[in-house]
Design a protein around this motif. Structure first.
Motif, short mmCIF file in Angstrom:
data_model
loop_
_atom_site.label_atom_id
_atom_site.label_comp_id
_atom_site.label_asym_id
_atom_site.label_seq_id
_atom_site.Cartn_x
_atom_site.Cartn_y
_atom_site.Cartn_z
N HIS A 156 0.81 -1.21 0.00
CA HIS A 156 0.00 0.00 0.00
C HIS A 156 0.85 1.27 0.00
O HIS A 156 0.36 2.36 0.32
N CYS A 212 -7.00 0.72 -5.52
CA CYS A 212 -6.52 -0.50 -4.84
C CYS A 212 -7.66 -1.07 -4.00
O CYS A 212 -8.58 -0.35 -3.64
N CYS A 216 -7.67 -1.57 -1.04
CA CYS A 216 -7.70 -0.91 0.28
C CYS A 216 -8.53 0.36 0.25
O CYS A 216 -8.84 0.94 1.28
N CYS A 266 -1.66 2.51 -5.24
CA CYS A 266 -0.77 1.74 -4.35
C CYS A 266 0.13 0.83 -5.20
O CYS A 266 -0.23 0.48 -6.34
ZN LIG Z 1 -3.75 -0.12 -1.27
#
Ligand SMILES: [Zn+2]
Length: 378
Positions: free
Chosen positions: A240, A250, A252, A257
């Motif tokens: 990340h 991403c 996340c 990332c």
């Molecule tokens: Zn990420």
């Protein structure tokens, strides 16, 4: 009297451990060599050898080259006296490995089973572990345990997954797996297990960063020969690391990332072909594949540049993609780093992992071996 008795016991234990340690480190030795290297009396060495032999912890495997007189027995560790199984859980398959006391892989296997955080999946896993043991004649009485390497951050008590957006396994507990695997179970983060494998293979390593190039990217940081966990087990989550705020989204929730540039998922989506096909074409000189690969290596080098500013260590390229790298790729990274990094990285400070897709499972299995050896060695 008690104190004196305890002391004698303690000395006996230490001597036993000294003899075991010497045999383990020498790999092949003889009684006389042990007497000399340990500066221990012949009768003490003999007693300890007998005890270790009775416990089936050592083997007399043959004879040393004769130098005249009676030939001396060759003594080795019984590598299978204790063993460990590593289980790597991925989105689309599982890996099983069996390792001995030297961390050597004696059996390995892959099953294409898609992950699902539901009881039937864990039941299947339990059955496959049992089949693996039976098929390979692994002695269950000598099994230290089954270590599971999984995608997802593991809680600091090792009892559950605390962050698992890829497998959606946030609720997974170690006890759920232990219910279907009748051996001591340990839960580990796959990239940290991969880092542990490298520490095992490279006894000289002090500080290092690990780039774990798998379907999803991973990473780990090692300092003073230990994988750095951090306050909430989140150290080294280099997937990340942000390379570009306007980049692809991403899992996340952030954009740009390293995961979105350097995971196998990212590489394969761009190349629109499997990893083996991609590398076959790449090495045959295909222009399209070469462009994709150079961009990939450039992003990887940019990440290395940023991480090595924080941790001054060896860079280890590990995971599924590592065996596909060649010397040219490493030289490319090194040359690009010369342009963009404040400090150059020497070629010997870039290491390629060798175990490929089995890396996390082997690393996880080694935790059990290391714990056992700590009890046996001085
Ligand atoms: Zn990420």
């Amino acid at each position: 009297m008690i104190s004196k008795g305890m002391t004698t016991m303690a000395i006996k234990q230490i001597n036993l451990k000294k003899v075991y340690t010497a045999i383990y480190q020498e790999k092949e030795t003889s009684k006389l060599q042990l007497v000399q290297s340990l500066q221990m009396g012949l009768s003490t060495v003999s007693q300890n050898l007998k005890e270790l032999e009775d416990q089936e912890l050592i083997l007399k495997t043959g004879y040393l080259e004769s130098t005249g007189g009676r030939r001396a027995h060759l003594i080795t560790i019984n590598k299978l006296a204790r063993t460990s199984i590593g289980l790597g859980i991925l989105k689309d398959c599982i890996h099983l490995v069996h390792v001995n006391l030297y961390g050597e892989v004696t059996h390995k296997q892959t099953h294409p089973i898609p992950y699902s955080d539901e009881t039937p999946y864990y039941q299947t896993i339990g059955k496959l572990v049992q089949q693996f043991i039976e098929k390979n004649n692994i002695n269950p009485d000598r099994l230290l345990g089954v270590s599971i390497a999984i995608q997802g951050i593991i809680s600091s008590d090792g009892e559950s997954v605390s962050y698992g957006p890829i497998l959606q396994n946030d609720q997974l507990k170690r006890s759920t797996l232990a219910e279907f695997i009748p051996y001591p179970c340990r839960l580990t983060h796959d990239s940290k297990a991969a880092a542990y494998l490298e520490l095992w293979h490279h006894q000289e390593l002090d500080s290092a960063i690990l780039l774990f190039l798998n379907e999803n990217l991973g990473g780990a940081i090692m300092t003073h020969r230990k994988v750095h966990n951090g306050l909430q087990m989140r150290s080294g989550i280099i997937e990340h690391l942000s390379l570009n705020k306007q980049g692809p989204t991403c899992y996340c929730g952030s954009r740009g990332c390293l995961e979105t540039y350097c995971s196998i998922h990212a590489l394969v989506s761009q190349a629109k072909m499997s990893v083996p096909d991609f590398f076959e074409k790449l090495r045959a000189g295909d222009d399209h594949c070469q462009t994709i690969w150079k961009t990939y290596l450039t992003h990887l080098a940019e990440a290395i540049r940023n991480i090595t500013v924080i941790v001054d260590g060896v860079v280890i390229i590990s995971g599924h993609l590592a065996p596909y790298f060649n010397q040219e790729d490493l030289t490319f990274i090194q040359h690009y780093l010369k342009e963009i990094a404040p400090f150059p990285l020497t070629r010997e400070n870039i290491i390629l992992g060798i175990e490929g897709k089995y890396t996390p499972a082997i690393g996880a299995a080694l935790y059990n071996i290391a714990d056992y050896l700590k009890t046996m060695m001085v």
